[in-house]
Design a protein around this motif. Structure first.
Motif, short mmCIF file in Angstrom:
data_model
loop_
_atom_site.label_atom_id
_atom_site.label_comp_id
_atom_site.label_asym_id
_atom_site.label_seq_id
_atom_site.Cartn_x
_atom_site.Cartn_y
_atom_site.Cartn_z
N ALA A 390 0.81 -1.21 0.00
CA ALA A 390 0.00 0.00 0.00
C ALA A 390 0.85 1.27 0.00
N SER A 391 2.09 1.16 0.46
CA SER A 391 2.89 2.38 0.55
C SER A 391 3.25 2.93 -0.83
N HIS A 392 2.99 2.16 -1.90
CA HIS A 392 3.28 2.66 -3.25
C HIS A 392 2.05 3.25 -3.92
N ILE A 393 0.91 3.23 -3.24
CA ILE A 393 -0.27 3.87 -3.80
C ILE A 393 -0.13 5.37 -3.54
N ASP A 394 -0.19 6.13 -4.59
CA ASP A 394 0.16 7.53 -4.46
C ASP A 394 -0.90 8.33 -3.72
N LEU A 395 -2.16 8.16 -4.13
CA LEU A 395 -3.14 9.14 -3.72
C LEU A 395 -4.01 8.73 -2.54
N VAL A 411 4.43 0.20 11.31
CA VAL A 411 4.07 0.35 9.89
C VAL A 411 4.28 1.79 9.44
N LEU A 412 4.73 1.97 8.19
CA LEU A 412 4.88 3.31 7.63
C LEU A 412 3.74 3.59 6.65
N LEU A 413 2.96 4.62 6.92
CA LEU A 413 1.89 5.01 5.99
C LEU A 413 2.43 6.07 5.05
N ASN A 414 2.15 5.89 3.75
CA ASN A 414 2.83 6.70 2.73
C ASN A 414 1.87 7.07 1.59
N ASN A 415 0.63 7.45 1.91
CA ASN A 415 -0.31 7.86 0.86
C ASN A 415 -0.80 9.27 1.18
N PRO A 434 6.15 12.16 5.08
CA PRO A 434 5.73 13.57 4.99
C PRO A 434 4.61 13.78 3.98
N GLN A 435 4.44 12.83 3.06
CA GLN A 435 3.45 12.96 2.00
C GLN A 435 2.00 12.95 2.52
N VAL A 436 1.79 12.31 3.67
CA VAL A 436 0.42 12.13 4.16
C VAL A 436 -0.22 13.48 4.45
C1 LIG Z 1 6.25 6.65 -0.74
O1 LIG Z 1 5.52 7.17 -1.87
C2 LIG Z 1 6.34 7.79 -2.81
C3 LIG Z 1 5.43 8.42 -3.84
O2 LIG Z 1 4.34 7.63 -4.12
C4 LIG Z 1 7.28 6.77 -3.42
O3 LIG Z 1 8.10 7.40 -4.37
C5 LIG Z 1 8.12 6.16 -2.31
O4 LIG Z 1 8.90 5.13 -2.84
C6 LIG Z 1 7.26 5.61 -1.21
N1 LIG Z 1 8.08 5.23 -0.09
C7 LIG Z 1 8.02 4.04 0.45
C8 LIG Z 1 8.93 3.80 1.60
O5 LIG Z 1 7.29 3.17 0.04
#
Ligand SMILES: *[C@@H]1O[C@H](CO)[C@@H](O)[C@H](O)[C@H]1NC(C)=O
Ligand SMILES: *[C@@H]1O[C@H](CO)[C@@H](O)[C@H](O)[C@H]1NC(C)=O
Ligand SMILES: *[C@@H]1O[C@H](CO)[C@@H](O)[C@H](O)[C@H]1NC(C)=O
Ligand SMILES: *[C@@H]1O[C@H](CO)[C@@H](O)[C@H](O)[C@H]1NC(C)=O
Ligand SMILES: *[C@@H]1O[C@H](CO)[C@@H](O)[C@H](O)[C@H]1NC(C)=O
Ligand SMILES: *[C@@H]1O[C@H](CO)[C@@H](O)[C@H](O)[C@H]1NC(C)=O
Ligand SMILES: *[C@@H]1O[C@H](CO)[C@@H](O)[C@H](O)[C@H]1NC(C)=O
Ligand SMILES: *[C@@H]1O[C@H](CO)[C@@H](O)[C@H](O)[C@H]1NC(C)=O
Ligand SMILES: *[C@@H]1O[C@H](CO)[C@@H](O)[C@H](O)[C@H]1NC(C)=O
Ligand SMILES: *[C@@H]1O[C@H](CO)[C@@H](O)[C@H](O)[C@H]1NC(C)=O
Ligand SMILES: *[C@@H]1O[C@H](CO)[C@@H](O)[C@H](O)[C@H]1NC(C)=O
Length: 858
Positions: A390-395, A411-415, A434-436
């Motif tokens: 899920a951390s690669h889902i951008d939006l 867990v790291l949340l990254n959306n 920081p993206q959240v």
């Molecule tokens: C977090 O999201 C960004 C943008 O979607 C992505 O480039 C980055 O690899 C992600 N980081 C992790 C740790 O998954």
């Protein structure tokens, strides 16, 4: 010397590019008739070559003006307005005119444009023109592109047409956008548009159309590839003629289409975009749908569709990138070992049945940007791979309202947008990238101290704007790390076990608009640093152990709309400075130890003195997730701030109607003195609770002018005197408690004052008349009549009838009041729709253009 001929050559080249004097003068008079507050036309100077002016394009050989591109690219500050001058007619060779997104203040589209024979491109969308579209435009026989859509809701005379007969000469027209133009007077819109023999793209969204001639078998749209008719009133079955179109994009969303999706949909083999969102289509999906192998965008959400879909259905739909099945009764089942044929970018399946098992197939989707599987019946543990995946889902990732469990410690949340609300997640709070920007983890079982989360080391500056962690088991102090979170605008930590003081560092949240810390165990003073939160609109600190005074600086936070401090240990006076809060609609300081008198200045709460509701200042209570996704999705429904309020003797949560509430609750304190008469000028106030204090004196004589009052509680004070006759006018009153005071005399006769139980009046030894069992003596009767005679010329009899009338009205309102209220909602909803429509149009235009470009066959 070689330089001289070279210079000569350069000179001659430049001189051919100098614009025609006549055209230059024409453009200058065009400019003079315009208003240009943003100075966008500052380059239009008589001393410069007009071919170099901003937005002016000349032919590269004849140097005659051929294009005028004055679209407003920015905010309304850069809108051109005023008058579109006839001088344009002198630009004989103008073929391209774009005035879109400017603001011509509801004035009509000038009919002389119909004489500009050389025009091939005319774009006036969102330029706030109003009134009848001049049929003269039908003379533009070279026109290929015509865009007039996008009325501006604040101008009453929306653009409209009487008929579309003038379409018949537009034989070159390929692109027509008239969304939001009122076409309801043209019954034959379908015949008229089919006369446009070159038409390839047709956009008629929100045009008040109600009939697509469903029984026609054939409409002569020989070259139509895009048909977009969302937000109309079609309330019949999907017409047969649709399925003879060479179409490849069909948008009929947000209508009232009924019946099943027809089987012959499969004939539209080149269909790439199908949007039927928000209709009343029912039954199962036609099997031919699964033959549309070019489909990229499939939106059938918000319909009464049913049946089970499995991954096998999608075997031919390998190009699918966007799927919306939300708000349907569809069941979506994928065998855990199957890889679906598609690679989705957006998945919208809220409220369709996916569970109870976690949908492990989504692991095969590696391009997702938005995933909404909220309310989908999942009762399962989130698999181990899930959070990393899920951390690669951008939006967006929305798992809310399921029963998904799992330990999120570490867990790291990254959306950008994350909604995990109302699940069974537990453990310590996760870490954030920081993206959240928006994170909702409310109503789960997160536990442990909150400070490791707040003080975590972020890999950059946080973008977090909205954080809701209410209703968990979080404990410990609020930490001093608030400076890390300065982009926060809304923070909800209510219903946890937080303790200690409210830290001074919260004052560094300069952008904060809403702060909920209710129902914790916070103690100490309300920190003075909070006065730095200059945008604060909602403050809920109720249900804690806060002590000290109600700070007078709160009067400076004039943006405050709702202030809830009930059930704390506050002492001292209610500072009169609080009356500076002219935007306040909810003041709840009940159940503290406040003393002194009620300030005489409550009449300064000007929003409580009115009933108006359509005010943007309420954006603090109602806000939108206005995000663009790759295609066009917008979550639609507004988000609401919520507050627990005690109104009509019941505590309940107010959300979507919060902005309509007007309430003052000062009950259960030690207030004394009299009820200030100024309070009776709050004619929009709906609920007033002053019970359980030490108030004395009588009810203000003009209490009856508080016309909106629905709930009034003055019980358990030392109030005396008669109940004022004017209270008969309180026709909305449905909850009244005057018990345990020293009121005397006859209860004024009006059907509603008599409609309350005895319990509303008991504990007033000298009070008599219905509904009390104590009969009035003649003395008391006489007093009553006296008062009437003083106030009004005439006898008791008219009063009696007026009372009856009001009684009728009360009864009537009992049934219809809710409807009226709903009307207010409807209005708000409508306004909202307008916003969404603009939004959706822009979004659709942008996305579809992009899509079209992506799909363009080389
Ligand atoms: C977090 O999201 C960004 C943008 O979607 C992505 O480039 C980055 O690899 C992600 N980081 C992790 C740790 O998954
Ligand atoms: C400039 O435009 C006017 C009006 O269209 C035309 O009569 C005139 O011949 C033009 N002059 C030149 C130099 O092209
Ligand atoms: C002039 O413009 C036309 C089309 O707009 C273009 O094909 C042509 O190459 C241009 N000529 C010069 C000299 O730039
Ligand atoms: C538009 O103008 C207003 C008032 O002049 C200003 O406050 C606002 O910041 C401006 N907006 C933009 C986007 O320039
Ligand atoms: C243009 O259209 C109008 C109305 O459709 C018509 O009366 C007029 O003769 C047409 N021609 C010109 C040159 O305006
Ligand atoms: C449909 O339109 C085309 C082009 O305008 C025309 O040639 C054809 O005759 C029309 N067909 C019918 C059945 O009207
Ligand atoms: C669908 O296509 C088939 C084969 O091309 C054709 O026979 C049939 O009439 C079409 N159905 C409709 C409703 O157009
Ligand atoms: C679903 O569609 C109906 C109209 O058919 C509309 O009233 C409702 O707001 C839509 N719901 C959502 C969540 O869009
Ligand atoms: C669909 O709705 C119509 C009424 O609009 C009803 O008559 C029909 O039975 C429904 N069909 C199914 C399959 O539910
Ligand atoms: C969650 O996992 C962490 C280790 O990752 C563990 O220390 C903690 O006890 C777990 N919490 C619960 C409630 O299971
Ligand atoms: C009150 O008056 C009514 C008639 O006027 C009478 O029937 C009733 O008994 C009286 N009640 C009391 C408690 O005096």
């Amino acid at each position: 010397m070689i330089v001289f001929p070279l210079l000569c050559f350069l000179f001659s080249t430049i001189s051919t590019l100098v614009c025609n004097e006549t055209e230059k003068r024409a453009l200058l008079s065009f400019k003079h008739a315009l208003s240009d507050p943003g100075h966008r036309l500052s380059s239009w100077s008589i001393h410069k070559d007009c071919c170099g002016w901003n937005g002016v394009y000349c032919h590269n050989i004849t140097s005659r003006v051929i294009q005028l591109d004055l679209m407003n690219p920015g905010s309304s500050n850069f809108s051109l307005g005023g008058k579109v001058s006839h001088a344009l007619l002198q630009l004989e060779f103008l073929n391209y005119l774009d005035l879109s997104f400017n603001d011509f203040g509801g004035t009509p589209i000038p009919s002389f444009l119909g004489s500009m024979q050389s025009l091939t491109y005319l774009d006036l969308k969102y330029a706030s023109f109003g009134g009848l579209i001049p049929p003269q435009l039908g003379n533009l026989s070279n026109l290929q592109y015509l865009s007039l859509g996008g009325a501006y809701s604040s101008y009453k005379p929306q653009l409209y047409v009487e008929n579309l007969g003038w379409f018949s000469h537009l034989s070159s027209l390929e692109y027509l956008h008239m969304s939001e133009v009122d076409l309801q007077r043209e019954v034959h819109w379908l015949e008229s548009t089919s006369m446009l023999s070159s038409l390839s793209k047709l956009y008629l969204g929100a045009c008040e159309l109600d009939n697509m001639s469903p029984s026609l078998g054939y409409v002569n749209f020989t070259s139509l590839t895009v048909l977009s008719l969302p937000l109309n009133h079609f309330n019949h079955e999907m017409p047969n003629w649709l399925f003879n179109l060479p179409l490849n994009s069909l948008d009929l969303s947000s209508n009232h289409l009924t019946g099943q999706i027809p089987e012959y949909l499969g004939n539209l083999s080149s269909l790439t975009v199908l949007s039927l969102y928000g209709n009343r289509l029912n039954g199962t999906l036609p099997s031919s749908l699964w033959l549309l192998s070019n489909l990229v965008y499939l939106d059938i959400g918000n319909n009464s569709l049913e049946g089970t879909i499995s991954e096998v259905h999608f075997d031919k739909l390998s190009k699918l990138k966007y799927i919306d099945m939300s708000s349907t009764s569809l069941i979506f089942k994928v065998k855990s070992n199957r890889v679906p044929a598609f690679q989705l970018e957006e998945l919208w399946m809220s409220t369709c049945q996916i569970g109870p098992k976690f949908p492990t197939w989504i692991q095969t989707q590696t391009s997702l940007q938005c995933v909404d599987i909220s309310k989908s019946g999942i009762v399962d543990i989130a698999p181990k791979w899930f959070w990393k995946w899920a951390s690669h889902i951008d939006l967006l990732i929305d798992l809310s309202d399921n029963q998904i469990s799992g330990n999120l410690s570490g867990v790291l949340l990254n959306n950008t947008y994350i909604d995990l609300r109302s699940n069974c997640f537990m453990g310590e709070l996760p870490r954030l990238s920081p993206q959240v920007s928006r994170l909702n983890m409310a109503n789960n079982s997160f536990s442990g101290p909150i400070s490791p989360f707040l003080c975590q080391k972020l890999n950059g500056k946080s973008n977090l704007e909205i954080l809701d962690m209410s209703t968990n088991n979080l404990s410990g102090e609020l930490s001093h790390c608030w400076t890390y979170w300065q982009s926060l605008t809304r923070l909800n930590l209510g219903n946890n076990n937080l303790s200690g003081k409210i830290p001074d560092s919260m004052g560094s949240l300069f952008e904060l608009e809403a702060l909920h810390l209710h129902n914790n165990r916070l103690s100490g003073d309300i920190p003075p640093s909070l006065r730095n939160c200059k945008s604060l609109g909602l403050l809920d600190l109720g249900g804690n152990k806060l002590s000290g005074n109600l700070p007078s600086w709160m009067g400076e936070r004039t943006t405050l709309t709702a202030l809830r401090l009930r059930s704390n240990k506050l002492i001292g006076n209610i500072p009169p400075q609080i009356c500076q809060l002219s935007s306040l609609i909810i003041l709840d300081v009940a159940n503290n130890s406040l003393s002194g008198t009620i300030p005489k200045c409550f009449n300064n709460f000007s929003l409580m003195a009115t009933t108006g509701t359509e005010d943007d200042s309420f954006s603090v209570l109602e806000f939108y997730y206005d995000y663009y996704s790759y295609y066009n999705r917008y979550t639609g429904a507004p988000n609401y701030e919520n507050l627990m309020l005690v109104i009509k003797g019941k505590e309940s949560e107010y959300r979507s109607i919060l902005k309509f509430v007007r309430s003052i609750d000062l009950s259960s304190n030690d207030l004394w003195g009299s009820i200030p008469t100024e309070i009776s000028s709050l004619s929009g106030l709906e609920s007033l609770n002053l019970s359980c204090n030490n108030l004395m004196g009588s009810i203000p004589e003009k209490m009856g002018s508080m016309k909106a009052l629905e709930s009034l509680d003055l019980s358990r004070n030392h109030l005396s005197g008669e109940i004022p006759q004017s209270m008969k006018n309180l026709s909305f009153l449905s909850h009244l408690n005057l018990s345990y005071n020293n009121f005397s005399g006859r209860i004024p006769s009006s059907t509603q004052l008599q409609s309350f139980d005895e319990i509303s009046y008991i504990g007033n030894a000298e009070l008599c008349g219905v509904p009390l069992t104590k009969n009035c003596t003649e003395d008391e009767d006489f007093q009553g009549i006296d008062v009437i005679d003083e106030n009004e010329e005439g006898s008791e009899i008219p009063w009696f009838y007026i009372g009856m009338g009001l009684g009728f009205i009360v009864g009537f309102w009992g049934v219809c009041g809710a409807l009226l209220f709903k009307k207010a909602w409807r209005h708000a909803y409508f306004q909202f729709l307008y916003r969404v429509k603009d939004w959706v149009y822009v979004a659709i235009a942008i996305r579809l253009n992009r899509l079209q470009n992506n799909l363009r066959v080389p």
